[in-house]
Design an enzyme around this catalytic site. Structure first.
Site, short mmCIF file in Angstrom:
data_model
loop_
_atom_site.label_atom_id
_atom_site.label_comp_id
_atom_site.label_asym_id
_atom_site.label_seq_id
_atom_site.Cartn_x
_atom_site.Cartn_y
_atom_site.Cartn_z
N GLU A 283 -1.61 -5.51 8.68
CA GLU A 283 -0.81 -4.68 9.80
C GLU A 283 -1.33 -4.91 11.11
O GLU A 283 -2.64 -4.37 11.57
CB GLU A 283 -0.47 -3.19 9.34
CG GLU A 283 0.12 -2.95 8.10
CD GLU A 283 0.47 -1.60 7.81
OE1 GLU A 283 -0.03 -0.65 8.78
OE2 GLU A 283 1.03 -1.46 6.61
N GLU B 181 9.00 -3.95 10.73
CA GLU B 181 9.58 -2.77 10.14
C GLU B 181 9.89 -1.74 11.45
O GLU B 181 9.25 -1.58 12.32
CB GLU B 181 8.26 -2.24 9.41
CG GLU B 181 8.73 -0.77 8.76
CD GLU B 181 7.78 -0.03 7.91
OE1 GLU B 181 6.80 -0.93 7.34
OE2 GLU B 181 7.97 0.89 7.51
N ASP C 22 0.87 -1.13 -0.08
CA ASP C 22 0.03 -0.06 -0.01
C ASP C 22 0.95 1.27 -0.07
O ASP C 22 0.14 2.40 -0.15
CB ASP C 22 -1.04 -0.13 1.09
CG ASP C 22 -0.49 -0.01 2.49
OD1 ASP C 22 1.02 -0.27 2.46
OD2 ASP C 22 -1.31 -0.23 3.63
N SER C 23 2.07 1.14 0.09
CA SER C 23 3.05 2.28 -0.31
C SER C 23 2.73 2.73 -1.57
O SER C 23 3.35 3.82 -1.95
CB SER C 23 4.58 1.77 -0.14
OG SER C 23 4.85 0.50 -0.94
N ASP D 205 -1.22 -6.17 -0.14
CA ASP D 205 -1.35 -5.46 1.13
C ASP D 205 -2.84 -5.15 1.22
O ASP D 205 -3.60 -4.59 0.14
CB ASP D 205 -0.84 -3.98 1.40
CG ASP D 205 0.58 -4.01 2.15
OD1 ASP D 205 0.45 -4.95 3.21
OD2 ASP D 205 1.33 -3.26 1.85
N LYS E 101 -1.55 -9.48 2.99
CA LYS E 101 -0.67 -9.02 4.24
C LYS E 101 -1.36 -7.82 4.84
O LYS E 101 -2.29 -6.91 4.41
CB LYS E 101 0.80 -8.13 3.83
CG LYS E 101 1.40 -7.50 4.98
CD LYS E 101 3.03 -7.28 4.65
CE LYS E 101 3.02 -5.93 3.94
NZ LYS E 101 2.61 -4.71 4.83
O1 KIV Z 1 3.55 -1.03 1.78
C1 KIV Z 1 4.74 -1.46 1.68
O2 KIV Z 1 5.44 -1.41 0.76
C2 KIV Z 1 4.83 -2.18 2.65
C3 KIV Z 1 6.66 -2.35 2.96
C4 KIV Z 1 7.12 -1.25 3.41
C5 KIV Z 1 6.68 -3.75 4.02
O3 KIV Z 1 4.38 -2.42 3.56
#
Ligand code: KIV
Length: 271
Positions: free
Chosen positions: A122, A189, A51-52, A90, A120
């Protein structure tokens, strides 16, 4: 005649074996077809459709605004490109926290519409019910602890997490709880290296670090950061493998000059 590969080489089982054999796991983010294809060709183990994307693709300050539809779009583009690596997507903010039924329907939408391999999420104990429900549908889940960017408004800063004993102990408990629930791996992280090493030795599943030191089972970086496209972000954990910002700037400037001077296109570049 060559047959298209239908199942990927990197599976949750293979990742577990890698940890057992001490083989490090390499993970990079990708959000689009073209770059995912190159990352696959390079031999990466896992591609994270992170989600980056909210930051590096859309220019948001945090990862919170990206939507489920937008994550599915990025995931579809990546999945179309790759053969060998596992593709993890994510789950965006607001699609799994709180209501675990909502979490399952969000998870199913991503998996059905993108054909990715895993998701994924969080957080630890706070989201355990959602994690269990998603796992119960047969979808593999990767956890993410330490600095969890979707909680940035709670933390207030992007500084190193779990330096204090209380937070470090909670992180270890969360990692064990995620493993017991059935997660196949966990991202850690921005935490002290010693804690990263400790978590990795407490659980059997692979721990993939980003700013979590060298004692974990693998490393992940955001593609745009490691390529040096984005020059404003330079945390200590980031190793830059290229200065693509300057390369791109130079190429764009040469193109502009060539157009303005009339040098482009030349005789060979026209019909
Ligand atoms: O969204 C992302 O790129 C991440 C990484 C920083 C692990 O969660």
């Amino acid at each position: 005649m060559s047959v298209e590969r239908k199942t990927r080489i990197i599976t949750t089982q293979r990742l577990l074996e890698m940890k057992q054999k001490g083989e490090k796991i390499a993970m990079l983010t990708a959000y689009d077809f073209t770059s995912a294809k190159i990352v696959d060709e390079a031999g990466i183990d896992i591609i994270l459709v992170g989600d980056s994307a909210a930051n590096v693709m859309a220019g948001h300050e945090t990862t919170l605004p990206i939507t489920l539809d937008q994550m599915i779009y990025h995931a579809q583009s990546v999945v179309r490109a790759v053969k060998n690596p596992m593709v993890v997507v994510d789950m965006p903010f607001g699609t799994y926290q709180g209501d675990s039924k909502h979490a399952v329907s969000s998870a199913i939408r991503i998996m059905k519409e993108s054909e990715a391999d895993a998701l994924k999420v969080e957080g630890g104990s706070e989201i355990l019910e959602s994690v269990r429900r998603i796992l119960s549908t047969g979808i593999p889940v990767m956890g993410h602890l330490g600095l969890t960017p979707q909680s940035i408004h709670k933390f207030g800063t992007y500084s190193v997490r779990a330096r204090e004993e209380e937070e470090a102990n909670k992180l270890i408990e969360d990692a064990i709880a995620l493993e017991e629930a059935g997660c196949f791996a966990i991202v850690l992280e921005k935490i002290p290296a010693e804690l990263g090493r400790k978590v990795s030795s407490c659980v059997k599943i692979p721990i993939i670090g980003i700013g979590a030191g060298n004692g974990v089972d693998g490393q992940v970086l955001v593609m745009h950061d490691m390529l040096g496209i984005n020059t404003e972000f330079s945390p200590r954990f980031l190793r830059r493998y290229h200065n693509l910002h300057d390369e791109m700037l130079g190429a764009f400037r040469r193109f502009i000059d060539d157009v303005k001077s009339g040098d482009f296109p030349n005789e060979q570049e026209q019909y």
